[in-house]
Enzyme design. Structure first.
Site, PDB file in Angstrom:
ATOM      1  CG  ASP A  83      -2.078   0.984   1.008  1.00 57.57           C
ATOM      2  OD1 ASP A  83      -2.579   1.100  -0.126  1.00 57.57           O
ATOM      3  OD2 ASP A  83      -2.473   1.657   1.978  1.00 57.57           O
ATOM      4  CB  SER A  84       2.380   3.195  -2.043  1.00 58.02           C
ATOM      5  OG  SER A  84       1.648   3.043  -3.239  1.00 58.02           O
TER       6      SER A  84
HETATM    7  P1  IMP Z   1      -2.261   1.821  -3.998  1.00 62.38           P
HETATM    8  O1  IMP Z   1      -2.217   1.208  -5.354  1.00 62.38           O
HETATM    9  O2  IMP Z   1      -3.439   1.505  -3.163  1.00 62.38           O
HETATM   10  O3  IMP Z   1      -0.955   1.648  -3.257  1.00 62.38           O
HETATM   11  O4  IMP Z   1      -2.473   3.399  -4.229  1.00 62.38           O
HETATM   12  C1  IMP Z   1      -1.408   4.180  -4.445  1.00 62.38           C
HETATM   13  C2  IMP Z   1      -1.827   5.562  -4.930  1.00 62.38           C
HETATM   14  O5  IMP Z   1      -0.883   6.480  -4.366  1.00 62.38           O
HETATM   15  C3  IMP Z   1      -1.677   5.651  -6.442  1.00 62.38           C
HETATM   16  O6  IMP Z   1      -2.912   5.536  -7.085  1.00 62.38           O
HETATM   17  C4  IMP Z   1      -1.073   7.037  -6.625  1.00 62.38           C
HETATM   18  O7  IMP Z   1      -2.095   8.007  -6.688  1.00 62.38           O
HETATM   19  C5  IMP Z   1      -0.276   7.267  -5.355  1.00 62.38           C
HETATM   20  N1  IMP Z   1       1.124   6.807  -5.526  1.00 62.38           N
HETATM   21  C6  IMP Z   1       1.739   5.744  -4.928  1.00 62.38           C
HETATM   22  N2  IMP Z   1       3.013   5.621  -5.341  1.00 62.38           N
HETATM   23  C7  IMP Z   1       3.204   6.609  -6.240  1.00 62.38           C
HETATM   24  C8  IMP Z   1       4.333   6.986  -7.036  1.00 62.38           C
HETATM   25  O8  IMP Z   1       5.406   6.358  -7.042  1.00 62.38           O
HETATM   26  N3  IMP Z   1       4.146   8.051  -7.815  1.00 62.38           N
HETATM   27  C9  IMP Z   1       2.996   8.760  -7.882  1.00 62.38           C
HETATM   28  N4  IMP Z   1       1.919   8.443  -7.180  1.00 62.38           N
HETATM   29  C10 IMP Z   1       2.020   7.379  -6.348  1.00 62.38           C
END
Ligand code: IMP
Length: 216
Positions: A83-84
């Site tokens: 998660d990010s």
């Molecule tokens: P996840 O897929 O639930 O981890 O959601 C991550 C969301 O955080 C993504 O849809 C992006 O909007 C943002 N995000 C995470 N990592 C990055 C990155 O490396 N660059 C730009 N946006 C990011």
């Protein structure tokens, strides 16, 4: 034989690791990152449907751990989940765990909302965070994290990458993430750092998973 451990002809056990994602691009990316290790990576699409897991945690760690541990229990296999997102200091941490759906569902809507919220704000400090959780079939979980500090720009700059990359200026390289090549970004990004931690311990993780899968 425990679940998640397959034996090839020479009786050498090979661990299966399921990625808690239906995004084939992400599966290929992780396969590449873990290519030197004795592990078989599979995406969720290779399995039948499992009950949906709600990402309703207050932190990236809560979400990653929940996704990895519930999927591992449901499948009876070792699972990796991540998660990010972006944390902006002047916005009390927003977009945070809601990064993917902050201003709508597209990157453009998210970026425009962030620019609007940051209008007139001097303090533009922010960081990207990535949490990777690996769970054994009984739900026991290991966690790896990576963080990257930067500054929110006041206009979209650069066309590489995805998400908030065009608004995230990385001072050491004097560029936004959207002006970096994938290789340059991976060397310094939150995800690259979390993955480096994971890779440095991955052989130990495989032993741990094998013990958990055989003993439980
Ligand atoms: P996840 O897929 O639930 O981890 O959601 C991550 C969301 O955080 C993504 O849809 C992006 O909007 C943002 N995000 C995470 N990592 C990055 C990155 O490396 N660059 C730009 N946006 C990011």
């Amino acid at each position: 034989m425990g679940f998640g451990v397959t034996y090839s002809g020479d009786k050498k056990a090979r661990t299966t690791l399921v990625l808690a994602t239906t995004n084939n691009g992400k599966v290929e990316e992780f396969k590449l990152l873990l290519t030197d290790f004795d592990v078989e990576i599979k995406g969720l699409r290779e399995f039948g449907p499992i009950p949906a897991i709600k990402e309703d945690g207050k932190t990236f760690e809560e979400n990653a751990v929940k996704k990895a541990s519930l999927t591992a229990k449901a499948l009876g296999l070792p699972v990796l989940a991540d998660d990010s997102g972006l944390v902006v200091k002047a916005l009390d941490g927003r977009p945070g765990v809601r990064s993917a759906r902050y201003g709508g569902s597209s990157d453009r809507e998210n970026n425009l909302k962030l620019l609007k919220e940051m209008e007139g704000i001097q303090d533009r400090e922010a960081y990207f965070m990535c949490v990777i959780a690996i769970s054994a079939p009984n739900g026991s979980t290991l966690v790896y994290q990576g963080k990257c500090d930067g500054v929110i720009t006041d206009e979209l700059t650069g066309s590489n990458g995805f998400g908030y990359d065009p608004l995230f200026y990385y001072p050491p390289l004097k560029k936004t993430f959207a002006q970096l090549t994938t290789e340059e970004k991976n060397r310094v990004s939150h995800r690259g750092r979390a993955m480096a931690g994971l890779r440095s311990e991955f052989n130990k993780i495989l032993v741990w998973l094998k013990q958990k899968t055989t003993l439980d």
